[in-house]
Design a protein around this motif. Structure first.
Motif, PDB file in Angstrom:
ATOM      1  N   ALA A 108      27.418  46.651 -33.671  1.00  0.00           N
ATOM      2  CA  ALA A 108      28.363  47.689 -33.280  1.00  0.00           C
ATOM      3  C   ALA A 108      29.036  47.317 -31.967  1.00  0.00           C
ATOM      4  N   GLY A 109      30.350  47.393 -31.948  1.00  0.00           N
ATOM      5  CA  GLY A 109      31.097  47.090 -30.735  1.00  0.00           C
ATOM      6  C   GLY A 109      31.364  45.626 -30.502  1.00  0.00           C
ATOM      7  N   ALA A 110      30.854  44.743 -31.360  1.00  0.00           N
ATOM      8  CA  ALA A 110      31.088  43.316 -31.172  1.00  0.00           C
ATOM      9  C   ALA A 110      32.548  42.996 -31.445  1.00  0.00           C
ATOM     10  N   ALA A 111      33.084  42.003 -30.730  1.00  0.00           N
ATOM     11  CA  ALA A 111      34.470  41.598 -30.913  1.00  0.00           C
ATOM     12  C   ALA A 111      34.585  40.103 -30.708  1.00  0.00           C
ATOM     13  N   VAL A 112      35.443  39.477 -31.496  1.00  0.00           N
ATOM     14  CA  VAL A 112      35.697  38.055 -31.301  1.00  0.00           C
ATOM     15  C   VAL A 112      36.502  37.856 -30.021  1.00  0.00           C
ATOM     16  N   PHE A 113      37.574  38.619 -29.879  1.00  0.00           N
ATOM     17  CA  PHE A 113      38.411  38.551 -28.681  1.00  0.00           C
ATOM     18  C   PHE A 113      38.289  39.891 -27.968  1.00  0.00           C
ATOM     19  N   ASP A 114      37.528  39.935 -26.901  1.00  0.00           N
ATOM     20  CA  ASP A 114      37.277  41.177 -26.171  1.00  0.00           C
ATOM     21  C   ASP A 114      38.159  41.189 -24.926  1.00  0.00           C
ATOM     22  N   LEU A 115      39.289  41.880 -25.030  1.00  0.00           N
ATOM     23  CA  LEU A 115      40.249  41.921 -23.928  1.00  0.00           C
ATOM     24  C   LEU A 115      39.983  43.179 -23.119  1.00  0.00           C
ATOM     25  N   ALA A 116      39.086  43.102 -22.183  1.00  0.00           N
ATOM     26  CA  ALA A 116      38.694  44.257 -21.384  1.00  0.00           C
ATOM     27  C   ALA A 116      39.469  44.257 -20.076  1.00  0.00           C
ATOM     28  N   GLY A 117      40.239  45.321 -19.860  1.00  0.00           N
ATOM     29  CA  GLY A 117      40.945  45.478 -18.599  1.00  0.00           C
ATOM     30  C   GLY A 117      42.149  44.581 -18.420  1.00  0.00           C
ATOM     31  N   TRP A 118      42.642  43.968 -19.475  1.00  0.00           N
ATOM     32  CA  TRP A 118      43.813  43.094 -19.337  1.00  0.00           C
ATOM     33  C   TRP A 118      45.040  43.917 -18.953  1.00  0.00           C
ATOM     34  N   ARG A 119      45.953  43.266 -18.218  1.00  0.00           N
ATOM     35  CA  ARG A 119      47.200  43.888 -17.789  1.00  0.00           C
ATOM     36  C   ARG A 119      48.352  42.908 -17.951  1.00  0.00           C
ATOM     37  N   HIS A 120      49.481  43.398 -18.435  1.00  0.00           N
ATOM     38  CA  HIS A 120      50.742  42.650 -18.429  1.00  0.00           C
ATOM     39  C   HIS A 120      50.583  41.236 -18.982  1.00  0.00           C
ATOM     40  N   ALA A 121      50.243  41.121 -20.243  1.00  0.00           N
ATOM     41  CA  ALA A 121      50.081  39.804 -20.861  1.00  0.00           C
ATOM     42  C   ALA A 121      50.596  39.838 -22.293  1.00  0.00           C
ATOM     43  N   VAL A 122      51.012  38.671 -22.774  1.00  0.00           N
ATOM     44  CA  VAL A 122      51.484  38.503 -24.147  1.00  0.00           C
ATOM     45  C   VAL A 122      50.627  37.445 -24.813  1.00  0.00           C
ATOM     46  N   LEU A 123      50.067  37.790 -25.962  1.00  0.00           N
ATOM     47  CA  LEU A 123      49.280  36.845 -26.747  1.00  0.00           C
ATOM     48  C   LEU A 123      50.076  36.545 -28.009  1.00  0.00           C
ATOM     49  N   GLY A 124      50.731  35.388 -28.051  1.00  0.00           N
ATOM     50  CA  GLY A 124      51.589  35.020 -29.170  1.00  0.00           C
ATOM     51  C   GLY A 124      50.836  34.183 -30.187  1.00  0.00           C
ATOM     52  N   ALA A 125      50.980  34.553 -31.467  1.00  0.00           N
ATOM     53  CA  ALA A 125      50.235  33.840 -32.511  1.00  0.00           C
ATOM     54  C   ALA A 125      51.060  33.761 -33.792  1.00  0.00           C
ATOM     55  N   TYR A 126      52.327  33.443 -33.684  1.00  0.00           N
ATOM     56  CA  TYR A 126      53.139  33.263 -34.879  1.00  0.00           C
ATOM     57  C   TYR A 126      52.682  32.006 -35.624  1.00  0.00           C
ATOM     58  N   HIS A 127      52.682  32.089 -36.967  1.00  0.00           N
ATOM     59  CA  HIS A 127      52.220  30.998 -37.836  1.00  0.00           C
ATOM     60  C   HIS A 127      50.745  30.680 -37.598  1.00  0.00           C
ATOM     61  N   VAL A 128      49.997  31.701 -37.225  1.00  0.00           N
ATOM     62  CA  VAL A 128      48.557  31.571 -36.977  1.00  0.00           C
ATOM     63  C   VAL A 128      47.824  32.523 -37.918  1.00  0.00           C
ATOM     64  N   THR A 129      46.799  32.006 -38.611  1.00  0.00           N
ATOM     65  CA  THR A 129      45.937  32.830 -39.457  1.00  0.00           C
ATOM     66  C   THR A 129      44.533  32.818 -38.867  1.00  0.00           C
ATOM     67  N   LEU A 130      43.993  34.006 -38.605  1.00  0.00           N
ATOM     68  CA  LEU A 130      42.655  34.157 -38.045  1.00  0.00           C
ATOM     69  C   LEU A 130      41.749  34.733 -39.128  1.00  0.00           C
ATOM     70  N   ILE A 131      40.678  34.035 -39.456  1.00  0.00           N
ATOM     71  CA  ILE A 131      39.776  34.454 -40.526  1.00  0.00           C
ATOM     72  C   ILE A 131      38.442  34.850 -39.913  1.00  0.00           C
ATOM     73  N   MET A 132      38.015  36.082 -40.194  1.00  0.00           N
ATOM     74  CA  MET A 132      36.777  36.610 -39.639  1.00  0.00           C
ATOM     75  C   MET A 132      35.618  36.363 -40.596  1.00  0.00           C
ATOM     76  N   HIS A 133      34.448  36.054 -40.031  1.00  0.00           N
ATOM     77  CA  HIS A 133      33.251  35.782 -40.814  1.00  0.00           C
ATOM     78  C   HIS A 133      32.102  36.663 -40.325  1.00  0.00           C
ATOM     79  N   ALA A 134      31.377  37.248 -41.255  1.00  0.00           N
ATOM     80  CA  ALA A 134      30.102  37.925 -40.977  1.00  0.00           C
ATOM     81  C   ALA A 134      30.222  38.946 -39.855  1.00  0.00           C
ATOM     82  N   ILE A 135      31.315  39.691 -39.853  1.00  0.00           N
ATOM     83  CA  ILE A 135      31.466  40.759 -38.874  1.00  0.00           C
ATOM     84  C   ILE A 135      31.267  42.077 -39.607  1.00  0.00           C
ATOM     85  N   HIS A 136      30.342  42.879 -39.133  1.00  0.00           N
ATOM     86  CA  HIS A 136      29.992  44.084 -39.869  1.00  0.00           C
ATOM     87  C   HIS A 136      30.529  45.344 -39.204  1.00  0.00           C
ATOM     88  N   SER A 137      30.277  45.537 -37.933  1.00  0.00           N
ATOM     89  CA  SER A 137      30.719  46.761 -37.271  1.00  0.00           C
ATOM     90  C   SER A 137      31.633  46.462 -36.097  1.00  0.00           C
TER      91      SER A 137
END
Length: 633
Positions: free
Chosen positions: A132-161
């Motif tokens: 519970a609460g687990a995250a692959v990318f945990d962006l805690a408290g980030w400010r003023h940022a751009v995360l660009g991922a065009y033409h990117v596929t992210l595949i999640m494995h064995a994530i339950h909650s």
């Protein structure tokens, strides 16, 4: 020039000019890159050296300039763009062959001052995580940022909650372009091979499709479905037409028992009077509700742009608290065929597509597309009710539900409170004090004395998603509602809603099951197209404004709590449960709508108004009216 020579050049010019060193514009263009002082450990360290050597010197811009030759050794900044002015603070990261390093690379890039982070194109098999609460990318408290991922596929494995992107207390963060998928499917899919009558109802033989999940008959909780009833071993199914690949019109939810027949088939028994399906039709069912793809937790003014989510459980985009977040051009799709499968997947979402609760203001949803079968609402925006267990003078005592700790009316000192009951009580006040929680209860002090009945529901009307916008979206093909909206000051404009089992747009609270608030005010529904909604007969009408729903039924009495609802200039085409129904509403306007096709025998009206006040109806145009057509009010 060596690294030592560069440092000597720094100090020599510093001593000679008695002020912080900066490159000339020419040197900046050729060699330099600017990094913010605080997030970058190296920059911060060298700046401290300069300040210690020359205490009188001070950098007005609070930045340090470093040569790119020296920075080439930093792993997190090995791909720095310096070809244009807007490339400062930007980095490129990621290698699909080393996908397990991507979360750490993103963290280090942000920590070192990068505010535009681009992921290199490719398919990334993300590292497994769970809990519970687990995250692959945990962006805690980030400010003023751009995360660009065009033409990117992210595949999640064995994530339950957990979730893929978790934005926790973030502000002004933009995620753009990625396709977020997962390996595990969240639904059963199979075809009917035989149909027959029984004494109890209708029976069929169901064969799960190759490559899709197969019920584990050896499991202790067989059939393993999120919606099973343990004592009767019943499981919820929905029928998908073999030709259209869409939910079949006129067929409600089917609850049936399951027993194995041979190695690859199951017999399903339904207590229904007539067959609701034919040989060759698909039956689909829920399997699991994990995970979220993007979770916005108390984050504000963040943007999800051109994000595509596949193979979804409950709420691939999930918002709790915060406010002012935007979803622009996002897509909900079913995704590719699983390995070994011959059939394309039918289901896009095991439950809700976009789910928001407790936001102020609510989300801004524009140009989004929802494709495939949804096994619950496409869009849900709401707050929560809590129950009054005692009232005396200006004090009321409210109860928390122990089994559902997430249900919180989000009352705040100085903010409004809305109180309603199914006996017709409705009032608003302001909270001036809230006691500490004791034995799952709290005492709330109001600014005026009210005769609040025990059993009434309370909520904070400002934290039910008020101020939301849904503009130019395409959605539908869901067993439930296209939009389930329970916030005030909302705008629903220019959308196409097609093939919902219940209402296309539902406005109003639900009290007994999910305790979702609340009554709505100042909502504009304009220039939308609603086609073939109400297919399963549940809920009511393509646009349905209602009072509190108790046990999925409209009560015989309730609070007249909605007000100033405008339904104007919309187009309604062949909706099976009526076009517009307004209940328990104080005021509103229904005008300028185009009503195409005769009403169905199940709902022989275009517009129905009940238990309401000042509803103005006029200038609605009908096309191809039927003999049984009438307007009732």
């Amino acid at each position: 020039m060596t690294r030592t020579s560069w440092i000597n050049l720094f100090f020599s010019r510093w001593r000679r000019r008695q002020r912080p060193f900066q490159y000339t514009p020419r040197l900046i263009r050729l060699f330099g890159i600017r990094l913010a002082e605080r997030p970058c450990t190296v920059a911060y360290f060298l700046q401290k050296i300069f300040m210690r050597a020359h205490p009188g010197g001070r950098s007005a811009s609070r930045t340090v300039w470093f040569p790119i030759v020296w920075l080439a050794g930093l792993p997190a900044l090995s791909h720095v763009h310096t070809t244009a002015a807007d490339s400062l603070y930007m980095v490129r990261i990621g290698n699909p062959a080393q996908a397990d390093r991507l979360p750490r690379q993103i963290e280090r890039a942000y920590a070192c001052g990068a505010r535009i982070i681009r992921i290199n194109p490719g398919t990334y098999d993300l590292p497994a995580t769970s809990g519970a609460g687990a995250a692959v990318f945990d962006l805690a408290g980030w400010r003023h940022a751009v995360l660009g991922a065009y033409h990117v596929t992210l595949i999640m494995h064995a994530i339950h909650s957990g979730t893929c992107f978790r934005l926790y207390h973030c502000k002004y963060i933009t995620i753009e372009g990625p396709v977020i998928s997962q390996t595990r499917l969240t639904f059963y899919q199979g075809k009917i091979t035989r149909v027959q009558r029984t004494r109890a109802g209708i029976s069929c033989v169901w064969r799960p499709a190759t490559g899709y999940p197969f019920p584990n008959i050896h499991a202790g909780n067989f059939p393993e479905s999120q919606f099973q009833v343990t004592n009767g071993k019943r499981i919820l199914f929905n029928v998908v037409d073999r030709r259209t690949r869409r939910l079949r019109a006129g067929v409600p939810d089917l609850w049936g028992s399951m027993t194995p027949v041979g190695r690859r088939s199951f017999r399903l028994n339904f207590r229904i009077p007539r067959p609701e399906f034919r040989v060759g039709d698909w039956l689909v069912s829920r399997l699991g509700n994990w995970p979220h793809k993007v979770s916005l937790h108390d984050s504000r003014d963040c943007t999800l742009r051109d994000v595509t989510v596949e193979r979804n459980g409950f709420a691939p985009i999930f918002e709790q608290g915060g406010g002012g977040n935007r979803m622009i051009g996002c897509r909900w799709v079913s995704g590719p065929k699983p390995a070994g499968a011959r059939e394309k997947p039918l289901v896009t979402n095991e439950a809700d597509g976009l789910h928001s609760y407790g936001a102020d203001p609510g989300p801004d949803i524009e140009r989004c597309v929802f494709r495939g079968v949804f096994l619950d609402d496409c869009i849900a925006i709401h707050g929560f009710f809590q129950t009054v267990v005692a009232a005396a003078g200006r004090n009321i005592t409210i109860r928390y539900i122990r089994s559902r700790p997430w249900i919180d009316a989000r009352l705040r000192v100085g903010e409004p409170i809305q109180i309603s009951s199914k006996q017709g009580f409705f009032a608003r006040a302001r909270v001036i004090a809230i006691s500490a929680k004791r034995h799952q209860t709290r005492v709330v002090t109001l600014d005026r004395r009210l005769s609040v009945p025990v059993g009434a529901d309370v909520t904070n009307p400002g934290r039910c998603g008020q101020g939301y916008k849904v503009i130019d979206c395409r959605l539908g093909d869901t067993r439930a509602r296209g939009m389930n909206l329970k916030g005030s000051n909302g705008i629903v404009v220019g959308n196409t809603i097609d093939g919902c089992g219940m209402s296309g747009i539902s406005i109003g609270p639900e009290e007994i099951h999910w305790h979702e608030a609340g009554y709505c005010h100042n909502v504009i529904i304009e220039r939308n197209t609603l086609i073939h909604n109400g297919k399963a007969g549940g809920d009511n009408a393509a646009v349905f404004v209602h009072g509190a729903v108790y046990g999925w039924q409209i009560p015989g009495a309730g609070a007249i709590g909605n007000s100033r609802i405008v339904v104007a200039d919309n187009t309604f085409v062949s909706n099976l449960a009526g076009d517009i129904r307004v209940d328990w509403t104080r005021s509103g306007i229904i005008g300028g709508n185009k009503l195409v096709g005769p009403p169905s025998p199940a709902a022989p009206y275009w517009i129905l108004v009940k238990h309401s006040g000042k509803i103005v109806i006029g200038r609605n145009n009908t096309v191809r009216p039927g003999a049984n057509t009438r307007t009732r009010g």
